[in-house]
Design a protein around this motif. Structure first.
Motif, mmCIF file in Angstrom:
data_model
loop_
_atom_site.group_PDB
_atom_site.id
_atom_site.type_symbol
_atom_site.label_atom_id
_atom_site.label_comp_id
_atom_site.label_asym_id
_atom_site.label_seq_id
_atom_site.Cartn_x
_atom_site.Cartn_y
_atom_site.Cartn_z
ATOM 1 N N ILE A 137 0.883 -1.009 0.012
ATOM 2 C CA ILE A 137 -0.004 -0.117 0.115
ATOM 3 C C ILE A 137 0.949 1.281 0.073
ATOM 4 C CG2 ILE A 137 -0.122 0.202 2.226
ATOM 5 C CD1 ILE A 137 -3.199 0.820 2.125
ATOM 6 N N ALA A 138 0.488 2.390 -0.544
ATOM 7 C CA ALA A 138 1.008 3.552 -0.631
ATOM 8 C C ALA A 138 0.233 4.546 0.006
ATOM 9 C CB ALA A 138 1.421 3.908 -1.881
ATOM 10 N N TYR A 139 0.797 5.759 0.394
ATOM 11 C CA TYR A 139 -0.041 6.751 1.242
ATOM 12 C C TYR A 139 0.102 8.097 0.459
ATOM 13 C CZ TYR A 139 0.446 3.314 4.808
ATOM 14 O OH TYR A 139 0.195 2.074 5.392
ATOM 15 N N LEU A 140 -1.200 8.866 0.619
ATOM 16 C CA LEU A 140 -1.236 10.009 0.206
ATOM 17 C C LEU A 140 -1.162 11.347 1.070
ATOM 18 C CD1 LEU A 140 -3.560 9.728 -2.870
ATOM 19 C CD2 LEU A 140 -1.233 10.025 -3.008
ATOM 20 N N LEU A 141 -0.536 12.361 1.059
ATOM 21 C CA LEU A 141 -0.289 13.458 2.195
ATOM 22 C C LEU A 141 -0.810 14.546 1.402
ATOM 23 C CD1 LEU A 141 0.131 14.412 4.996
ATOM 24 C CD2 LEU A 141 2.431 14.713 4.369
ATOM 25 N N PHE A 142 -1.835 15.398 1.517
ATOM 26 C CA PHE A 142 -2.304 16.468 0.808
ATOM 27 C C PHE A 142 -1.691 17.815 1.590
ATOM 28 C CE2 PHE A 142 -5.305 13.056 -0.222
ATOM 29 C CZ PHE A 142 -5.317 13.361 -1.532
ATOM 30 N N VAL A 143 -1.050 18.583 0.814
ATOM 31 C CA VAL A 143 -0.462 19.948 1.558
ATOM 32 C C VAL A 143 -0.541 21.146 0.556
ATOM 33 C CG1 VAL A 143 2.123 20.615 1.959
ATOM 34 C CG2 VAL A 143 1.608 18.235 2.229
ATOM 35 N N SER A 144 -0.794 21.876 1.635
ATOM 36 C CA SER A 144 -1.059 23.531 0.820
ATOM 37 C C SER A 144 -0.391 24.584 1.597
ATOM 38 C CB SER A 144 -2.498 23.798 0.461
ATOM 39 O OG SER A 144 -2.870 24.887 0.054
ATOM 40 N N SER A 145 0.109 25.567 0.899
ATOM 41 C CA SER A 145 0.653 26.574 1.706
ATOM 42 C C SER A 145 -0.222 27.496 2.339
ATOM 43 C CB SER A 145 1.670 27.289 0.850
ATOM 44 O OG SER A 145 1.378 27.585 -0.188
ATOM 45 N N GLU A 202 -3.870 28.751 0.535
ATOM 46 C CA GLU A 202 -5.531 28.694 0.560
ATOM 47 C C GLU A 202 -6.131 27.503 0.970
ATOM 48 O OE1 GLU A 202 -8.369 29.132 -3.342
ATOM 49 O OE2 GLU A 202 -6.250 29.420 -3.658
ATOM 50 N N TYR A 203 -5.837 26.498 0.739
ATOM 51 C CA TYR A 203 -6.686 25.179 1.109
ATOM 52 C C TYR A 203 -6.232 24.255 2.565
ATOM 53 C CZ TYR A 203 -8.185 25.731 -3.666
ATOM 54 O OH TYR A 203 -8.516 26.055 -4.693
ATOM 55 N N ALA A 204 -4.983 25.143 3.070
ATOM 56 C CA ALA A 204 -4.617 24.525 4.552
ATOM 57 C C ALA A 204 -5.376 24.685 5.566
ATOM 58 C CB ALA A 204 -3.717 25.277 4.893
ATOM 59 N N GLY A 205 -5.820 23.249 5.932
ATOM 60 C CA GLY A 205 -6.732 23.160 7.311
ATOM 61 C C GLY A 205 -8.057 22.806 6.690
ATOM 62 N N LYS A 206 -8.366 22.657 5.367
ATOM 63 C CA LYS A 206 -9.717 22.693 4.836
ATOM 64 C C LYS A 206 -9.784 21.181 4.204
ATOM 65 C CE LYS A 206 -10.318 27.275 3.429
ATOM 66 N NZ LYS A 206 -10.352 28.399 2.324
ATOM 67 N N ASN A 207 -10.968 20.735 4.144
ATOM 68 C CA ASN A 207 -11.225 19.300 3.630
ATOM 69 C C ASN A 207 -11.643 19.522 1.947
ATOM 70 O OD1 ASN A 207 -11.174 18.128 6.054
ATOM 71 N ND2 ASN A 207 -13.372 18.503 6.352
ATOM 72 N N VAL A 208 -10.810 18.558 1.322
ATOM 73 C CA VAL A 208 -10.941 18.299 -0.265
ATOM 74 C C VAL A 208 -11.599 16.899 -0.466
ATOM 75 C CG1 VAL A 208 -9.073 20.122 -0.554
ATOM 76 C CG2 VAL A 208 -8.542 17.623 -0.406
ATOM 77 N N VAL A 209 -12.239 16.836 -1.627
ATOM 78 C CA VAL A 209 -12.778 15.521 -2.116
ATOM 79 C C VAL A 209 -11.832 15.011 -3.100
ATOM 80 C CG1 VAL A 209 -14.353 14.499 -3.268
ATOM 81 C CG2 VAL A 209 -14.945 16.354 -1.847
ATOM 82 N N VAL A 210 -11.262 13.625 -2.927
ATOM 83 C CA VAL A 210 -10.165 12.946 -3.783
ATOM 84 C C VAL A 210 -11.076 11.831 -4.366
ATOM 85 C CG1 VAL A 210 -7.966 11.909 -3.389
ATOM 86 C CG2 VAL A 210 -8.546 13.672 -1.979
ATOM 87 N N LYS A 211 -10.498 11.845 -5.628
ATOM 88 C CA LYS A 211 -10.862 10.522 -6.556
ATOM 89 C C LYS A 211 -9.868 10.090 -7.093
ATOM 90 C CE LYS A 211 -14.886 10.056 -8.957
ATOM 91 N NZ LYS A 211 -16.031 10.606 -10.091
ATOM 92 N N VAL A 212 -9.803 8.695 -6.695
ATOM 93 C CA VAL A 212 -8.435 7.920 -7.330
ATOM 94 C C VAL A 212 -8.938 6.935 -8.378
ATOM 95 C CG1 VAL A 212 -6.628 6.498 -6.662
ATOM 96 C CG2 VAL A 212 -7.295 8.290 -5.148
ATOM 97 N N ASP A 213 -8.466 7.084 -9.611
ATOM 98 C CA ASP A 213 -9.139 5.935 -11.064
ATOM 99 C C ASP A 213 -10.532 5.987 -10.762
ATOM 100 O OD1 ASP A 213 -6.268 5.395 -11.384
ATOM 101 O OD2 ASP A 213 -6.180 3.708 -10.185
ATOM 102 N N ASN A 214 -11.123 7.281 -10.608
ATOM 103 C CA ASN A 214 -12.681 6.904 -10.990
ATOM 104 C C ASN A 214 -13.405 6.066 -9.773
ATOM 105 O OD1 ASN A 214 -12.719 8.894 -12.957
ATOM 106 N ND2 ASN A 214 -11.927 7.450 -14.583
ATOM 107 N N LYS A 270 -8.168 15.773 4.710
ATOM 108 C CA LYS A 270 -7.996 17.080 5.248
ATOM 109 C C LYS A 270 -6.538 17.493 4.597
ATOM 110 C CE LYS A 270 -8.097 19.307 9.573
ATOM 111 N NZ LYS A 270 -8.987 20.431 9.636
ATOM 112 N N VAL A 271 -6.641 18.725 4.320
ATOM 113 C CA VAL A 271 -5.250 19.283 3.791
ATOM 114 C C VAL A 271 -4.659 19.907 5.079
ATOM 115 C CG1 VAL A 271 -4.172 20.941 2.183
ATOM 116 C CG2 VAL A 271 -6.342 19.942 1.835
#
Length: 112
Positions: free
Chosen positions: A33-41, A43-55, A62-63
């Motif tokens: 398994i691999a892991y994703l870490l969402f980072v923003s400097s 605008e989006y720091a501290g907010k929730n985003v919607v992620v879609k992997v391979d449809n 959380k960013v």
């Protein structure tokens, strides 16, 4: 004579204790398994985003702020290999890219 007998019995035990475990290069216990870490400097720091992997079914992530990403952050597990990644916020796509991740890799996705 007594020292020679003790030495003859002690040498095999010392050699057995120094034996290397074989095979040395074999790894076990790691999940595929691999892991994703969402980072923003900013605008989006501290907010929730919607992620879609391979449809697949989208999930919420959380960013974290860029300066805190090395110490703490939320990591999300995905399957290894080449993946199509789409990140959206309030219905607007903010990141879309084809990525490659390998076993136990933490891939930082840097958002604007």
């Amino acid at each position: 004579m007594k020292k020679l007998i003790i030495l003859l019995f002690a040498i095999p035990f010392l050699l057995i204790g120094c034996r290397a475990s074989l095979p040395v290069a074999q790894e076990s216990g790691k999940e595929d398994i691999a892991y994703l870490l969402f980072v923003s400097s900013n605008e989006y720091a501290g907010k929730n985003v919607v992620v879609k992997v391979d449809n697949n079914v989208p999930f919420t992530a959380k960013v974290v702020k860029n300066s805190k990403a090395n110490r703490r952050g939320y990591q999300y597990g995905i399957a290894v290999g080449t993946r199509n990644l789409t990140v959206s916020y309030n219905g607007k796509n903010i990141y879309q890219k084809k990525i490659f991740v390998s076993t136990q890799e933490v891939k930082q996705i840097i958002l604007p």
